[in-house]
Design an enzyme around this catalytic site. Structure first.
Site, PDB file in Angstrom:
ATOM      1  N   GLY B 215      36.158  47.872  41.919  1.00 22.45           N
ATOM      2  CA  GLY B 215      36.697  47.086  43.019  1.00 22.45           C
ATOM      3  C   GLY B 215      35.866  45.834  43.278  1.00 22.45           C
ATOM      4  O   GLY B 215      35.284  45.235  42.371  1.00 22.45           O
ATOM      5  N   SER B 216      35.760  45.500  44.546  1.00 17.99           N
ATOM      6  CA  SER B 216      35.128  44.226  44.913  1.00 17.99           C
ATOM      7  C   SER B 216      33.658  44.180  44.560  1.00 17.99           C
ATOM      8  O   SER B 216      33.074  43.098  44.473  1.00 17.99           O
ATOM      9  CB  SER B 216      35.298  43.985  46.406  1.00 17.99           C
ATOM     10  OG  SER B 216      36.678  43.974  46.711  1.00 17.99           O
ATOM     11  N   ALA B 217      33.021  45.345  44.407  1.00 16.62           N
ATOM     12  CA  ALA B 217      31.609  45.329  44.034  1.00 16.62           C
ATOM     13  C   ALA B 217      31.420  44.592  42.716  1.00 16.62           C
ATOM     14  O   ALA B 217      30.369  44.020  42.452  1.00 16.62           O
ATOM     15  CB  ALA B 217      31.078  46.767  43.927  1.00 16.62           C
ATOM     16  N   PHE B 218      32.496  44.557  41.903  1.00 18.66           N
ATOM     17  CA  PHE B 218      32.414  43.896  40.606  1.00 18.66           C
ATOM     18  C   PHE B 218      32.344  42.373  40.758  1.00 18.66           C
ATOM     19  O   PHE B 218      31.998  41.671  39.816  1.00 18.66           O
ATOM     20  CB  PHE B 218      33.640  44.294  39.766  1.00 18.66           C
ATOM     21  CG  PHE B 218      33.578  43.826  38.343  1.00 18.66           C
ATOM     22  CD1 PHE B 218      32.803  44.494  37.401  1.00 18.66           C
ATOM     23  CD2 PHE B 218      34.293  42.697  37.927  1.00 18.66           C
ATOM     24  CE1 PHE B 218      32.744  44.055  36.104  1.00 18.66           C
ATOM     25  CE2 PHE B 218      34.239  42.258  36.620  1.00 18.66           C
ATOM     26  CZ  PHE B 218      33.453  42.944  35.701  1.00 18.66           C
ATOM     27  N   LYS B 219      32.663  41.864  41.950  1.00 17.26           N
ATOM     28  CA  LYS B 219      32.699  40.407  42.133  1.00 17.26           C
ATOM     29  C   LYS B 219      31.337  39.769  41.891  1.00 17.26           C
ATOM     30  O   LYS B 219      31.246  38.584  41.561  1.00 17.26           O
ATOM     31  CB  LYS B 219      33.207  40.067  43.548  1.00 17.26           C
ATOM     32  CG  LYS B 219      34.709  40.336  43.684  1.00 17.26           C
ATOM     33  CD  LYS B 219      35.186  40.227  45.112  1.00 17.26           C
ATOM     34  CE  LYS B 219      36.678  40.573  45.196  1.00 17.26           C
ATOM     35  NZ  LYS B 219      37.112  40.816  46.589  1.00 17.26           N
TER      36      LYS B 219
END
Lengths: 463, 487
Positions: B215-219
C-alpha cells in the site's frame, strides 16, 4: 596327580603332557575377560559398577572351576583349549544378552539364559562323568537315528513361531528339538559310515563315472537324509536343513574320500535350494532380502532386519563403539538370538569379531585335531562331525547376518540366546573333551615295547 | 582317511576366511556408506544424545532441554515459546528444524567441525562436542513490546538497526508454542496436525515469510526512485498531476483519501499520502528505472537469507503503464514482507546505505568461546545520500504533521509512513494496515531502529483500519523500547 605306574617304561618323548595347568590358566583368563565385559557394560550404561558383579564373578568362577576339576580327574588328557573357549564364548554371550536386556527394560533374557547355561554345564559334567569311552555310543547308532527323526518330526504338531515350525512348547518352556537332533544325526552318520565306508567307496554298480554302493548300505543314509530335509522344508527351517546337509556331505567325503559325493551333494543342494527359494514364500523372502537388503528402505517401509544388522556392523567399524554403547537393539525382536553377532560387531568392532571367529575356529580345529589323532574310524568321524556342526553353524548364521549368504534362522553357538542351543553346545564340548581325552591318552604298552593300536577290535561293532 | 580329514579342515578354513573377509568388507569398506544411510537411526540417536545448545536473546537462553528417557533422548523446551517462535523456529525429533534452529543446526547439535579445537582428534575418538550456542541480535524488550502491541491480532513486526542490519525484533502473530513439536509420539503428531490445519496459520512466520501488498508505505520507494532518477528535483515544487488521476490508457480514475493533492509537491504527497501524485511519478520514472530502484531495496530478491530464507517481495517486471501506476502506490501485484518494508525504512534512516539484515550475532561453543561472528555488510546502496536526506525529512513530516502523528515520541526524531493496502480482488477483504518508521534519539549520532508493522485483522471494522490508527502505536512502542535500550 601322580604319574601312572607304567610311566617309567615309556620313552620320554611319548609321555604326552596333560596340560591341565594350561587349561586352568586359560579358564581364569576366560572368567576374567567375561567379568570385565560385565563390568564394562554396567559402567557404560549406568556409570556405576553392576551391584552383583562380585557375586557374578564368583558364580562363574566356581562353575568354571568345577568343570575344570571334573575334567582334571575324569578326562585328564583332554584338549586344554576346549573348555576355556566354551566358557569364554558362553560368558561373552551372557554379557551381550545382559547388555541387550538393559536397552529393552520390558523384557529380560539374561537370567533365563544363565539358568540354561548352568543346565548346559550340568549336562557337560554328567556326560564327562558318565560316559567313560565314546566308543560305547557306537552301539546306539540306529536308536539315535530314530530319536533324531522323532525329534525333528515333533514340532510339526506345534504352531509355527515367526514363520518356522521348529519349536516345541510345553509347560511354559519352549525348545528346539532339531538342536539335539544334530548330535544324534552326527552320531548315526559316524557309526554307519565307519561300519560301511569301504562298501560305500568301492562296491556296487557303476553308473557313468559314479560308483553307486548297494542299496543296503546307501539306503539308510538316503532315507535319513530325505526325511530330514523333507521334514525341515515342511518346518521351513532352512538353516538347520543346510546344516544337516553340509554335515552329511562332509562326513560322507571324509569316510569315503570320494569327490563324487561332494559333486552330487552340491548339485542336490543347489537344486533343492533353488526349488525352495522359488516355491516357499518364507525362504523366498529371505533370498530377495539378501539380494537387496535395502529394498524396504527404498520402498519407504523402513530398514529390514538384515539392513539393521548391516548398519550395526558398520557402526562398529574397526574398534567398535565399546560394550554397552552401541544401538544394535534397533534390530528388533531377534537381536538377542539370531542377530547377537551384530551386537558383538557393533560394540567390539572388527577386531572383537575377528577374535570371536578365531575362538570358534580354534574350537573346530581342536575337534579336527582330536579326530586326526584317534585310531578308530568311528571316533574320527564323530569328532569331525561334531566339529563340522560348529563350523557350519557359525558360517551359516554369521554369513547370514552379515549379508554373505541368505539369512537363515540359527543360533550362534554359545553366544546367542536359546536354551536348547546352549545345552546342546555344552554336550558337544563334553563329547569333544571325551574324544580328545581318548585321542591324547598314552597307549597301552605290550611286552615288545611296540605301541599297540586298538583299531581292529573296534571296527564293525555296530553290527 | 587322514587326507580327507585334512581337506575337510581346509574347507572349514575357507569358510572362516570368507567370514573374515566379509566382516572387513562390511565394517571397513562399506562402513561409511552404511553409516550415512538415511534409514540408519544411529545418526539421529547420537544427535539427540546430548542437550541441544542454547539460542540466546540478550544474555539469556530462550531455550531449554528435557531428558525424555526415549531413544532420541534430549527434547527441546522453550521459554516464552510463542514470543520467540518466529526467531527460534522449532527443533523436533519428528518434524526437523526451522529458522535459527535450522540455520545454526550444526552448531546447536554439536556436529559442526568449528566447535572442535583439534578436528582430527575428534574424528579419531568419535567424540561429540556439546552443543554450541547461537546468540541472536534480538532485543528482548522490543520483541515483547511488538508482541504485546499486536495483542494476538494477525500481523507481524520486523525491526532493524539501520546502521548494521541487526534484526532487533521479529514477531508474528498469532504464534504457537514450538515446544509441543519436540520429541516423538502421538502428542507431537496431534500438535503438528492441529497447528498445520489451523486456519490462522500460527506457524507461518509472517515477518519474513508473509507477503502483503504494502500500500502507501511503498510510496517511499517510489519517491526514492523519482528523486534518484531526477524526475523530481525540487521536493517542494508542484508536480504536474491532476486530481483525480486517470490511469494511463484507461478510463479508470484513481481517487485520493487526502485533500489538496492536485499538482501537490512530493513532500506534501508523501506527508498526507496522495495516491495521484505517487502513481503519476511512478509512470514518469518508467518501468526500467522503477525496477532498478526496487531491486536496490531488496524487491524481487529470492536469495535473501537472515540466515533463514526470506520470502520474495514482488514488483512485477512486465507491466502496462496503468499497472505501473497502481504498483507505484503499493497495489496491483506488488507485495512485500514486513522485513522488506523495515529495510526500506532502514535504508532511508541510514542515509541510503542499506545493510544486509541478520538474525544471528555470533555462535559460540558451549563454554562461550566465539566460533563465528556475523559482521555488518552493505546489501545495496539503495539511493543517493541526498535522496535519503530528503526522504528522511518527508518521513519526519509524516509523523509531525501528516498521517503518522500517533507515532511521535518526545525526545526523539521519528520518521514514518502509513499504509492501508487493499486486500483481495475488488477490495473485498479487510485492508492491511501498515506503518514503517525509524527513530533517532535527540543527540544520538545514528537512528536507533527502523520498524515495519503490518496488521491484518479481519474482524476489525474497515473504517478503523489504517496504518496511522492500528499499526503506528505498535511501531511506537517498539521504537520506545529501542530508544530505552540505548544509553
Amino acid at each position: 596327580m601322580t604319574a601312572p605306574s607304567a610311566a617309567d617304561t615309556f620313552p620320554p618323548e611319548l609321555r604326552l603332557p596333560k596340560r591341565r595347568g594350561v587349561e586352568l590358566f586359560l579358564l581364569v583368563g576366560a572368567v576374567v575377560v567375561v567379568v570385565l565385559g560385565y563390568v564394562a557394560v554396567g559402567l557404560a550404561r549406568t556409570g556405576t559398577l553392576p551391584p552383583d558383579a562380585a557375586r557374578y564373578a564368583a558364580g562363574l568362577g566356581l562353575l568354571a572351576l568345577l568343570t575344570h576339576l571334573v575334567v582334571r580327574f575324569r578326562a585328564p588328557y583332554a584338549d586344554p583349549l576346549l573348555l576355556p573357549i566354551a566358557v569364554l564364548l558362553n560368558g561373552l554371550g551372557l554379557v551381550l544378552i545382559y547388555r541387550l536386556d538393559l536397552a529393552t527394560p520390558g523384557s529380560r533374557a539374561a537370567p533365563a539364559q544363565l539358568v540354561w547355561s548352568t543346565l548346559g554345564v550340568g549336562l557337560f559334567l554328567v556326560v564327562v562323568l558318565v560316559l567313560r569311552d565314546h566308543r560305547v555310543l557306537q552301539r546306539y547308532a540306529y536308536l539315535s537315528m530314530a530319536a533324531a527323526l522323532v525329534l525333528m518330526l515333533v514340532p510339526i504338531l506345534f504352531p509355527p513361531v515367526n514363520g518356522a515350525k521348529i519349536w516345541v512348547r510345553a509347560a511354559g518352556l519352549s525348545f528346539q528339538p532339531a538342536e539335539f537332533a544334530k548330535i544324534l544325526l552326527a552320531l548315526f552318520f559316524a557309526a554307519h559310515l565307519a561300519a560301511n565306508r569301504n562298501a560305500l567307496a568301492y562296491t556296487g554298480r557303476r553308473v557313468w563315472r559314479l560308483q553307486l554302493p548297494t542299496g543296503r548300505v546307501l539306503g539308510p543314509i538316503v532315507a535319513v537324509w530325505l526325511l530330514s530335509v523333507g521334514v525341515l522344508v515342511l518346518e521351513r527351517d532352512l538353516g538347520t536343513s543346510l546344516l544337516f546337509f553340509g554335515l552329511f556331505v562332509i562326513m560322507l567325503y571324509v569316510a569315503t574320500g570320494r569327490i563324487g559325493w561332494i559333486a552330487v551333494g552340491l548339485l542336490l543342494a543347489s537344486a533343492g535350494a533353488a526349488a525352495v527359494a522359488l516355491f516357499e514364500p518364507h525362504v523366498h523372502a529371505r533370498v530377495t532380502d539378501w539380494l537387496n537388503p535395502y529394498a524396504t528402505i527404498e520402498a519407504g517401509l523402513g530398514p529390514s532386519q538384515l539392513a539393521q544388522s548391516l548398519f550395526a556392523f558398520a557402526a562398529g567399524g574397526t574398534l567398535g563403539t565399546g560394550l554397552g554403547l552401541g544401538h544394535s537393539v534397533l534390530i528388533g525382536f531377534a537381536a538377542r538370538s539370531d542377530f547377537i553377532l551384530a551386537t558383538a560387531g557393533e560394540e567390539l568392532g572388527l577386531s572383537g569379531l575377528t577374535a570371536i571367529f578365531l575362538l570358534y575356529a580354534l574350537l573346530v580345529a581342536r575337534g579336527y585335531r582330536a579326530g586326526l589323532s584317534l585310531p578308530s574310524p568311528f571316533g574320527r568321524l564323530f569328532a569331525i562331525g561334531l566339529a563340522s556342526i560348529l563350523a557350519l553353524q557359525v558360517f551359516v548364521i554369521a554369513g547370514g547376518v552379515m549379508g554373505l549368504i541368505p539369512l537363515t534362522g540359527m543360533a550362534m553357538p554359545f553366544l546367542a540366546q536359546g536354551g536348547s542351543s546352549v545345552v546342546t553346545n555344552w554336550i558337544i564340548v563334553a563329547l569333544l573333551i571325551r574324544i580328545s581325552d581318548s585321542a591324547r591318552r598314552p597307549l597301552p604298552v605290550v611286552e615288545t615295547g611296540v605301541i599297540a593300536r586298538p583299531e581292529a577290535p573296534v571296527e564293525g561293532t555296530v553290527k | 582317511m587322514t587326507r580327507y580329514i585334512r581337506r575337510a579342515a581346509a574347507f572349514c578354513l575357507v569358510l572362516l576366511v570368507a567370514l573374515l573377509v566379509n566382516a572387513a568388507r562390511v565394517q571397513v569398506l562399506q562402513a561409511d556408506a552404511l553409516d550415512a544411510n538415511p534409514a540408519n537411526r544411529r545418526l539421529a540417536i547420537a544427535r539427540y544424545h546430548q542437550p541441544r545448545g542454547a539460542i540466546v536473546v540478550g544474555n539469556e537462553s530462550v531455550t531449554g532441554s528435557r531428558d525424555s528417557g526415549q531413544q532420541l533422548r534430549y527434547e527441546r523446551t522453550y521459554k516464552n515459546g510463542p514470543l520467540y517462535a518466529p526467531v527460534t523456529g522449532y527443533a523436533s525429533q519428528t518434524y526437523g528444524t526451522t529458522l535459527v534452529e535450522n540455520a545454526e543446526d550444526a552448531v546447536l547439535s554439536g556436529t559442526s567441525s568449528l566447535l572442535s579445537v583439534f578436528p582430527l582428534w575428534n574424528d579419531l575418538t568419535r567424540g561429540r562436542h556439546s552443543g554450541g550456542r547461537a546468540v541472536t541480535t534480538v532485543n528482548a524488550s522490543m520483541q515483547q513490546a511488538a508482541y504485546a502491541g499486536l495483542g494476538g491480532k494477525k500481523g507481524a513486526v520486523a525491526a532493524l538497526e539501520p546502521a548494521t542490519g541487526r534484526i532487533l525484533a521479529l514477531v508474528s502473530s498469532p504464534s504457537y508454542e514450538p515446544g509441543v513439536l519436540s520429541g516423538t509420539g502421538r502428542a507431537v503428531e496431534s500438535a503438528w496436525s492441529r497447528l498445520t490445519k489451523d486456519a490462522d496459520q500460527p506457524m507461518l512466520n509472517r515477518a519474513i515469510r508473509g507477503t502483503y501488498p504494502p500500500g502507501s508505505a511503498f510510496k517511499i520507494v517510489t519517491a526514492a526512485a523519482a528523486l534518484d532518477a531526477g524526475v523530481v528535483t525540487d521536493v517542494d515544487a508542484p508536480t504536474d498531476t491532476p486530481d483525480p488521476y486517470v490511469l494511463p490508457n484507461t478510463s479508470t480514475t484513481l481517487p485520493n483519501e487526502a485533500s489538496g493533492c492536485g499538482n501537490a509537491s512530493l513532500t506534501y504527497a508523501v506527508t498526507v499520502s496522495c495516491n495521484t501524485v505517487m502513481a503519476g511519478l511512478g509512470v514518469k520514472v518508467g518501468l526500467p528505472r522503477m525496477l532498478e530502484a526496487v531491486r536496490k531495496f531488496g524487491f524481487n530478491d529470492t536469495k535473501l537469507r537472515v540466515p533463514s530464507g526470506v520470502a520474495k517481495s514482488n514488483f512485477d517486471t512486465r507491466m502496462s503503464p496503468d499497472q505501473l501506476a497502481l504498483s507505484s502506490i503499493g497495489q496491483f501485484d506488488t507485495t512485500a514482507t514486513p522485513l522488506q518494508m523495515a529495510m526500506v525504512s532502514a535504508a532511508v534512516a541510514n542515509g541510503g546505505d542499506l545493510k544486509y539484515p541478520y538474525l544471528v550475532e555470533r555462535t559460540t561453543t558451549s563454554r562461550g568461546t566465539t566460533v563465528s561472528t556475523t559482521r555488518p555488510r552493505t546489501y545495496q546502496r539503495a539511493m543517493n545520500p541526498a535522496t535519503a536526506m530528503r526522504l528522511r525529512q518527508m518521513m519526519i513530516d509524516v509523523v509531525r504533521t501528516g498521517t503518522g502523528t500517533s507515532a511521535a515520541i518526545p525526545g526523539a526524531t521519528v520518521g514514518g509512513k502509513t499504509g492501508t493496502a487493499q486486500n483481495g480482488v475488488g477490495n473485498i477483504g479487510s485492508p492491511y494496515a501498515w506503518f514503517i518508521s525509524w527513530a533517532q534519539a535527540d543527540g544520538a549520532v545514528r537512528p536507533a531502529v527502523a520498524v515495519a508493522v503490518v496488521v491484518e485483522d479481519a474482524s476489525a471494522n474497515r473504517g478503523d483500519i489504517s496504518g496511522g490508527g492500528d499499526a503506528a502505536p505498535i511501531a511506537k512502542a517498539v521504537m520506545e523500547a529501542a530508544l530505552a535500550a540505548r544509553p
